[in-house]
Design a protein around this motif. Structure first.
Motif, PDB file in Angstrom:
ATOM      1  N   VAL A  98     -18.833 -17.243 -72.648  1.00 41.57           N
ATOM      2  CA  VAL A  98     -19.371 -16.879 -71.336  1.00 41.57           C
ATOM      3  C   VAL A  98     -20.840 -17.294 -71.350  1.00 41.57           C
ATOM      4  O   VAL A  98     -21.628 -16.766 -72.137  1.00 41.57           O
ATOM      5  CB  VAL A  98     -19.232 -15.376 -71.065  1.00 41.57           C
ATOM      6  CG1 VAL A  98     -19.870 -15.017 -69.727  1.00 41.57           C
ATOM      7  CG2 VAL A  98     -17.770 -14.948 -71.108  1.00 41.57           C
ATOM      8  N   VAL A  99     -21.203 -18.235 -70.504  1.00 37.85           N
ATOM      9  CA  VAL A  99     -22.521 -18.866 -70.603  1.00 37.85           C
ATOM     10  C   VAL A  99     -23.428 -18.439 -69.457  1.00 37.85           C
ATOM     11  O   VAL A  99     -23.038 -18.487 -68.281  1.00 37.85           O
ATOM     12  CB  VAL A  99     -22.386 -20.400 -70.621  1.00 37.85           C
ATOM     13  CG1 VAL A  99     -23.759 -21.065 -70.572  1.00 37.85           C
ATOM     14  CG2 VAL A  99     -21.640 -20.855 -71.879  1.00 37.85           C
ATOM     15  N   THR A 100     -24.635 -18.029 -69.818  1.00 39.11           N
ATOM     16  CA  THR A 100     -25.693 -17.741 -68.850  1.00 39.11           C
ATOM     17  C   THR A 100     -26.646 -18.929 -68.818  1.00 39.11           C
ATOM     18  O   THR A 100     -27.170 -19.341 -69.861  1.00 39.11           O
ATOM     19  CB  THR A 100     -26.464 -16.465 -69.236  1.00 39.11           C
ATOM     20  OG1 THR A 100     -25.561 -15.357 -69.251  1.00 39.11           O
ATOM     21  CG2 THR A 100     -27.591 -16.195 -68.253  1.00 39.11           C
ATOM     22  N   LEU A 101     -26.859 -19.479 -67.644  1.00 38.34           N
ATOM     23  CA  LEU A 101     -27.728 -20.641 -67.525  1.00 38.34           C
ATOM     24  C   LEU A 101     -29.198 -20.283 -67.697  1.00 38.34           C
ATOM     25  O   LEU A 101     -29.972 -21.072 -68.252  1.00 38.34           O
ATOM     26  CB  LEU A 101     -27.520 -21.316 -66.173  1.00 38.34           C
ATOM     27  CG  LEU A 101     -26.166 -22.004 -65.962  1.00 38.34           C
ATOM     28  CD1 LEU A 101     -26.051 -22.506 -64.526  1.00 38.34           C
ATOM     29  CD2 LEU A 101     -25.988 -23.152 -66.944  1.00 38.34           C
ATOM     30  N   TYR A 102     -29.593 -19.098 -67.223  1.00 38.63           N
ATOM     31  CA  TYR A 102     -31.011 -18.750 -67.309  1.00 38.63           C
ATOM     32  C   TYR A 102     -31.174 -17.276 -67.650  1.00 38.63           C
ATOM     33  O   TYR A 102     -30.797 -16.406 -66.886  1.00 38.63           O
ATOM     34  CB  TYR A 102     -31.740 -19.049 -65.998  1.00 38.63           C
ATOM     35  CG  TYR A 102     -33.232 -18.809 -66.100  1.00 38.63           C
ATOM     36  CD1 TYR A 102     -34.058 -19.760 -66.687  1.00 38.63           C
ATOM     37  CD2 TYR A 102     -33.812 -17.631 -65.642  1.00 38.63           C
ATOM     38  CE1 TYR A 102     -35.431 -19.546 -66.807  1.00 38.63           C
ATOM     39  CE2 TYR A 102     -35.180 -17.399 -65.758  1.00 38.63           C
ATOM     40  CZ  TYR A 102     -35.990 -18.366 -66.347  1.00 38.63           C
ATOM     41  OH  TYR A 102     -37.334 -18.149 -66.475  1.00 38.63           O
ATOM     42  N   LYS A 145     -15.350 -21.342 -69.003  1.00 38.81           N
ATOM     43  CA  LYS A 145     -14.697 -20.997 -67.738  1.00 38.81           C
ATOM     44  C   LYS A 145     -15.399 -19.858 -67.000  1.00 38.81           C
ATOM     45  O   LYS A 145     -14.971 -19.484 -65.905  1.00 38.81           O
ATOM     46  CB  LYS A 145     -13.229 -20.624 -67.990  1.00 38.81           C
ATOM     47  CG  LYS A 145     -12.436 -21.736 -68.694  1.00 38.81           C
ATOM     48  CD  LYS A 145     -12.508 -23.048 -67.932  1.00 38.81           C
ATOM     49  CE  LYS A 145     -11.825 -24.182 -68.675  1.00 38.81           C
ATOM     50  NZ  LYS A 145     -12.020 -25.490 -68.009  1.00 38.81           N
ATOM     51  N   THR A 146     -16.447 -19.288 -67.596  1.00 38.19           N
ATOM     52  CA  THR A 146     -17.191 -18.228 -66.929  1.00 38.19           C
ATOM     53  C   THR A 146     -18.685 -18.492 -67.079  1.00 38.19           C
ATOM     54  O   THR A 146     -19.184 -18.642 -68.202  1.00 38.19           O
ATOM     55  CB  THR A 146     -16.851 -16.843 -67.521  1.00 38.19           C
ATOM     56  OG1 THR A 146     -15.439 -16.637 -67.481  1.00 38.19           O
ATOM     57  CG2 THR A 146     -17.537 -15.739 -66.708  1.00 38.19           C
ATOM     58  N   TRP A 147     -19.374 -18.543 -65.945  1.00 28.33           N
ATOM     59  CA  TRP A 147     -20.802 -18.866 -65.925  1.00 28.33           C
ATOM     60  C   TRP A 147     -21.583 -17.782 -65.173  1.00 28.33           C
ATOM     61  O   TRP A 147     -21.199 -17.385 -64.072  1.00 28.33           O
ATOM     62  CB  TRP A 147     -21.053 -20.190 -65.213  1.00 28.33           C
ATOM     63  CG  TRP A 147     -20.398 -21.390 -65.833  1.00 28.33           C
ATOM     64  CD1 TRP A 147     -19.126 -21.844 -65.608  1.00 28.33           C
ATOM     65  CD2 TRP A 147     -20.987 -22.305 -66.772  1.00 28.33           C
ATOM     66  NE1 TRP A 147     -18.879 -22.970 -66.339  1.00 28.33           N
ATOM     67  CE2 TRP A 147     -20.009 -23.289 -67.071  1.00 28.33           C
ATOM     68  CE3 TRP A 147     -22.236 -22.390 -67.381  1.00 28.33           C
ATOM     69  CZ2 TRP A 147     -20.259 -24.333 -67.948  1.00 28.33           C
ATOM     70  CZ3 TRP A 147     -22.480 -23.432 -68.260  1.00 28.33           C
ATOM     71  CH2 TRP A 147     -21.502 -24.394 -68.534  1.00 28.33           C
ATOM     72  N   ASN A 148     -22.682 -17.314 -65.761  1.00 18.71           N
ATOM     73  CA  ASN A 148     -23.697 -16.538 -65.049  1.00 18.71           C
ATOM     74  C   ASN A 148     -24.856 -17.487 -64.743  1.00 18.71           C
ATOM     75  O   ASN A 148     -25.401 -18.102 -65.674  1.00 18.71           O
ATOM     76  CB  ASN A 148     -24.232 -15.383 -65.903  1.00 18.71           C
ATOM     77  CG  ASN A 148     -23.168 -14.389 -66.278  1.00 18.71           C
ATOM     78  OD1 ASN A 148     -22.442 -13.890 -65.431  1.00 18.71           O
ATOM     79  ND2 ASN A 148     -23.078 -14.080 -67.572  1.00 18.71           N
ATOM     80  N   VAL A 181     -18.098 -18.828 -61.321  1.00 22.44           N
ATOM     81  CA  VAL A 181     -19.559 -18.783 -61.363  1.00 22.44           C
ATOM     82  C   VAL A 181     -20.021 -17.527 -60.639  1.00 22.44           C
ATOM     83  O   VAL A 181     -19.636 -17.277 -59.490  1.00 22.44           O
ATOM     84  CB  VAL A 181     -20.183 -20.026 -60.695  1.00 22.44           C
ATOM     85  CG1 VAL A 181     -21.707 -19.934 -60.722  1.00 22.44           C
ATOM     86  CG2 VAL A 181     -19.716 -21.298 -61.397  1.00 22.44           C
ATOM     87  N   GLY A 182     -20.820 -16.726 -61.312  1.00 21.79           N
ATOM     88  CA  GLY A 182     -21.366 -15.511 -60.713  1.00 21.79           C
ATOM     89  C   GLY A 182     -22.808 -15.322 -61.131  1.00 21.79           C
ATOM     90  O   GLY A 182     -23.471 -16.251 -61.604  1.00 21.79           O
ATOM     91  N   ILE A 183     -23.284 -14.118 -60.961  1.00 21.26           N
ATOM     92  CA  ILE A 183     -24.665 -13.788 -61.322  1.00 21.26           C
ATOM     93  C   ILE A 183     -24.670 -12.392 -61.911  1.00 21.26           C
ATOM     94  O   ILE A 183     -23.908 -11.520 -61.480  1.00 21.26           O
ATOM     95  CB  ILE A 183     -25.601 -13.894 -60.096  1.00 21.26           C
ATOM     96  CG1 ILE A 183     -27.069 -13.735 -60.518  1.00 21.26           C
ATOM     97  CG2 ILE A 183     -25.217 -12.901 -59.005  1.00 21.26           C
ATOM     98  CD1 ILE A 183     -28.056 -14.084 -59.410  1.00 21.26           C
ATOM     99  N   ALA A 184     -25.507 -12.164 -62.926  1.00 26.33           N
ATOM    100  CA  ALA A 184     -25.592 -10.867 -63.605  1.00 26.33           C
ATOM    101  C   ALA A 184     -26.857 -10.150 -63.141  1.00 26.33           C
ATOM    102  O   ALA A 184     -27.968 -10.526 -63.534  1.00 26.33           O
ATOM    103  CB  ALA A 184     -25.605 -11.051 -65.118  1.00 26.33           C
ATOM    104  N   ILE A 238     -19.161  -6.091 -66.359  1.00 20.32           N
ATOM    105  CA  ILE A 238     -20.328  -5.434 -66.942  1.00 20.32           C
ATOM    106  C   ILE A 238     -20.875  -6.393 -67.991  1.00 20.32           C
ATOM    107  O   ILE A 238     -20.299  -6.560 -69.067  1.00 20.32           O
ATOM    108  CB  ILE A 238     -19.965  -4.070 -67.532  1.00 20.32           C
ATOM    109  CG1 ILE A 238     -19.482  -3.140 -66.406  1.00 20.32           C
ATOM    110  CG2 ILE A 238     -21.182  -3.451 -68.244  1.00 20.32           C
ATOM    111  CD1 ILE A 238     -19.003  -1.791 -66.877  1.00 20.32           C
ATOM    112  N   THR A 239     -21.971  -7.040 -67.652  1.00 23.86           N
ATOM    113  CA  THR A 239     -22.505  -8.146 -68.452  1.00 23.86           C
ATOM    114  C   THR A 239     -23.575  -7.709 -69.446  1.00 23.86           C
ATOM    115  O   THR A 239     -24.058  -8.543 -70.214  1.00 23.86           O
ATOM    116  CB  THR A 239     -23.078  -9.227 -67.517  1.00 23.86           C
ATOM    117  OG1 THR A 239     -23.866  -8.593 -66.490  1.00 23.86           O
ATOM    118  CG2 THR A 239     -21.962 -10.007 -66.847  1.00 23.86           C
ATOM    119  N   GLY A 240     -23.941  -6.437 -69.426  1.00 24.26           N
ATOM    120  CA  GLY A 240     -24.920  -5.953 -70.386  1.00 24.26           C
ATOM    121  C   GLY A 240     -25.034  -4.450 -70.353  1.00 24.26           C
ATOM    122  O   GLY A 240     -25.244  -3.861 -69.289  1.00 24.26           O
TER     123      GLY A 240
END
Length: 815
Positions: A376-380, A419-422, A481-484, A637-639
């Motif tokens: 699960v990758v966070t771009l920033y 397959k999952t991006w923040n 693609v979502g946002i945390a 729940i990403t954190g």
């Protein structure tokens, strides 16, 4: 208060149709207050009074005040568990019975009628463990017996009754059984009190609390309100309907109901994850062409605790196999990590891309997939290339195009496996601490303009990244693609004060709504936030405290709906009260609120994280209703996690275990009891790391990292073992653990059978075929698990190694 009364009256009209409510007839209208609450610190009141201790002094004066304001009825929710701890009517707690009698008599003495609620949402533990939920017919029968007991004890003191509340928590068979129980109790009540008949001439009520079922607009206008009351209400701040409803759903819970532990399992496809962030763990700050980040600069300028830097951190840049080995031990099925923008694009732009940097993430992603762990990758996550910051960073609108290019490259390079991006993680922290207070790099202290401009550009950058994926990659890669977004839960400091309830709502709008409302609702900032800023602008013409940018209609359209899931980073809660912020910049000043903590909340090594697990369940319900009512996307729940202080017994982190256990259980309640669609829980973090301004002094990791040694060895803490157990059980349901162990046919007898022809050569060939294709990485992977029951452990020795006495007592020589 009046709203509750109106809703109950509407219910009577809807169901019975026999009470001709006439607005001009004061005696036909129920004006409802209550319930009584337990007083906590600073005057804040959170829990419905359940007679587990004596009625507090001053209650009679309070009831007299309510009666003088036109209140006719007072809600008295009974605690089934307190009255009948064993569930048996012949074993009541007499002190609790006496307490409720005293309370109802106090109400009657001042002219208030008790509206008695037989049961709210939480079942007594003894009955829940024995019968389960309302799907059990036996539980229905127990409720009928409990109702008969209550009518016998308190029937002479009350004419108005509610059988069941919080029916929105029930589904299908549970709801049908509850309604059947209501019908049976209703009939039994009128057998016991035949003279009490629902008609146009009296107010005897036996119904179901419809506050949680009726639409907010289904209210009856109150024609009896005094003009002064209307003027006062119009001048008071009000909270949004969603916040008020969410908060009120839980406000009447007792602390025992609120904190009751749910021993159930998560859905079968639930995902368990842990996380890391690039600048906190990677190290290799200048290796293989990586560019400088704002955190590199921040550390090198000695702005971090004890002049520490992230130059080496956990050295994860050189320890992919080691970190994946730890992940396999945890049994997680997802690992959330962030990519360092400056490692991919050292200058922040496409033209400077580094192949060696990309190869590092290729190696990590491939290792995860080989181990059956979803990347699960966070771009920033906060580590902006310093070259971009030199041009203004997130305040410069050109960064939107730069981030779009960076996201495009990552999707094209890694999207066949990820397959999952923040797009972003905790962007509020960037706007608040990076460009508002200046506590984080780049250290800009401008909460009037810069902080709001940063959020504006982050939202547009997120939307562009989502559209790039949707237009170019979704069809072939089938990812999300979502946002945390990070958010506390906000609880009113004093729930008896409407202004504090409204202030708690504003707290959430200034933290969560600032980002979530444009993405998940309508492409624009929340009305509450815009109104507050506009009011401050008019009030403070010479010292403008906030300047909110405006989205064009095209930008709003581009931003709205750009998320395939709602990522949530949540760690703590706050008590919030109304306060005039004057012309002071910042969320508290502009938002006219102040945030506090309850001294009874459990502390952590962080000065801002307090353990308040029940806040997570409330926040999940709020998010589900406020933002996902239309889109229906799931919540990840990403954190979630807490730090221990460096030093002491670093491996025995029992406080973290209790924190994780409680927060995971609140997520479980939101799923099981509230129907919230939560699909993943991420514990922060895999290992201790570089925690921003605190350096290595705060330890969030499930694994201890020894930063005093150059090879940065990792050791699992007790919390790692606990989390593994939760994952293996998929929650907290009690059940035996079964292990797939081949049947051992040779243990029944010690007698050796006749020896068949040797099969060693052919068997050896099969074994060789099974293992010869393993990669070097697969051979080194460590397996965490348990041997079968009955497995024998031993130690050994050999005579010639330990006995001595080589010629004693006639022993002959050996070779």
């Amino acid at each position: 208060m009046l709203l509750l009364g109106n809703l109950l009256c509407l219910y009577l009209i809807t169901v019975y149709g026999c009470m001709s409510q006439k607005p001009e007839d004061q005696h036909q209208v129920m004006f409802l207050a209550g319930p009584m609450t337990d007083e906590l610190v600073h005057g804040a009141v959170l829990d419905a009074f359940d007679c587990s201790h004596p009625i507090r002094p001053g209650s009679t004066q309070y009831f007299e005040y309510l009666q003088s304001r036109g209140v006719t009825h007072f809600k008295v929710p009974l605690s089934w568990g307190q009255l009948l701890p064993t569930g048996l009517c012949n074993q009541p707690q007499q002190a609790v019975v006496t307490c409720y009698r005293t309370l109802m008599k106090q109400l009657l003495e001042v002219g208030l009628q008790p509206l008695v609620v037989l049961h709210r949402s939480t079942l007594p533990d003894t009955l829940r463990l024995k019968y389960g939920s309302w799907e059990s017919q036996e539980l229905v029968e127990m409720f009928e017996q409990y109702a008969e007991f209550v009518f016998g004890e308190f029937g002479a003191l009350a004419d108005s009754w509610v059988t069941l509340s919080s029916l929105d928590e029930l589904r299908d068979a549970e709801l049908q059984n509850a309604l059947d129980a209501h019908t049976s109790v209703y009939r039994h009540y009128h057998k016991l009190f035949p003279h009490r008949v629902l008609s146009n001439d009296d107010q005897n009520v036996l119904g179901i609390d419809m506050v949680d079922i009726l639409h907010p607009d289904d209210t009856i206008p109150n024609s009896h309100s005094h003009q002064s009351d209307k003027n006062r209400n119009n001048s008071q701040p009000s909270c949004s309907m969603i916040y008020c409803k969410t908060w009120s759903n839980f406000a009447s819970m007792t602390s025992s109901e609120r904190d009751a532990f749910l021993n159930e399992s998560f859905p079968v496809d639930f995902q368990w994850a842990t996380s890391s962030e690039s600048f906190k763990v990677e190290g290799g700050w200048l290796e293989d062409g990586k560019g400088e980040t704002i955190w590199d600069r921040f550390g090198h300028e000695n702005k971090v605790f004890d002049n520490q830097t992230a130059d080496l951190a956990c050295d994860s840049y050189h320890k992919v196999d080691y970190d994946v080995y730890l992940l396999r031990g945890l049994n997680v099925n997802a690992y959330q990590f962030s990519i360092s923008w400056a490692r991919i694009f050292p200058s922040g732009h496409w033209g400077s891309r580094s192949e060696k940097g990309a190869l590092y993430y290729d190696k990590l992603i491939n290792a995860l997939i080989e181990s059956g762990i979803q990347p699960v990758v966070t771009l920033y996550h906060w580590d902006l290339p310093q070259a971009l910051q030199d041009s203004g960073g997130w305040t410069n609108t050109s960064i939107v195009e730069a981030f779009k290019d960076y996201a495009d490259f990552c999707f094209s390079r890694f999207g066949d496996r990820v397959k999952t991006w923040n797009t972003f993680s905790s962007p509020w922290v960037v706007s608040h601490a990076g460009y508002g207070t200046g506590e984080h790099p780049p250290g800009v202290k401008d909460y009037v303009v810069a902080s709001y401009q940063v959020t504006h550009n982050i939202l547009k950058s997120h939307a562009e990244a989502w559209h790039i994926y949707d237009d170019k990659y979704r069809k072939t890669q089938s990812g999300q693609v979502g946002i945390a977004l990070n958010s506390d839960w906000a609880e009113p400091m004093n729930p008896l004060k409407p202004e504090d309830i409204a202030a708690a709502d504003r707290y959430l709008q200034f933290m969560l709504g600032w980002f979530a409302h444009p993405i998940f609702v309508n492409g624009d900032y929340p009305a509450t936030l815009k109104t507050q800023i506009e009011q401050k602008k008019n009030k403070c013409p010479h010292s403008e405290p906030a300047r909110l940018p405006v989205f064009t209609p095209e930008e709003s359209q581009r931003i709205r709906g750009t998320a395939d899931f709602f990522g949530l980073n949540h760690y703590t809660s706050r008590l919030v009260n109304n306060s005039d912020g004057g012309c002071t910049p910042g969320p508290q000043g502009v938002g006219d609120f102040q945030a506090h903590v309850d001294p009874s909340w459990s502390v952590t090594a962080s000065d801002w994280i307090y353990s308040v697990p029940w806040g997570l369940r409330r926040l999940l319900n709020y998010i589900s209703t406020e933002y996902l009512n239309v889109t229906k996307v799931p919540i990840h729940i990403t954190g979630n996690g807490m730090p221990n202080q460096y030093g002491g017994d670093t491996l025995n982190d029992s406080h973290r275990i209790e924190y994780i256990k409680s927060y995971i259980n609140e997520a479980l309640k939101a799923i099981h009891l509230d129907g919230v669609n939560v699909q993943r829980f991420t514990v922060q973090s895999l290992m201790d790391g570089f925690e921003g301004p605190q350096g290595y002094s705060k330890r969030f990791g499930l694994h201890h990292v020894n930063f005093d040694l150059p090879d940065r060895p990792r050791t699992p803490k007790q919390s790692a073992y606990f989390y593994t157990t939760v994952i293996e059980k998929n929650g907290f349901a009690s059940r035996k653990q079964y292990f797939n162990v081949p049947e051992l046919n040779n243990i029944a007898s010690n007698k050796l059978p006749s020896m068949p022809p040797s099969t060693v050569p052919s068997q050896a060939k099969n074994v060789w075929r099974k293992f010869s294709s393993l990669t070097n990485f697969q051979r080194k992977l460590y397996h965490y698990g348990t041997f079968s029951q009955g497995f024998t452990w031993g130690v050994s020795s050999s005579a010639y190694q330990i006995e001595g006495g080589w010629d004693a007592d006639g022993k002959g020589p050996s070779v």
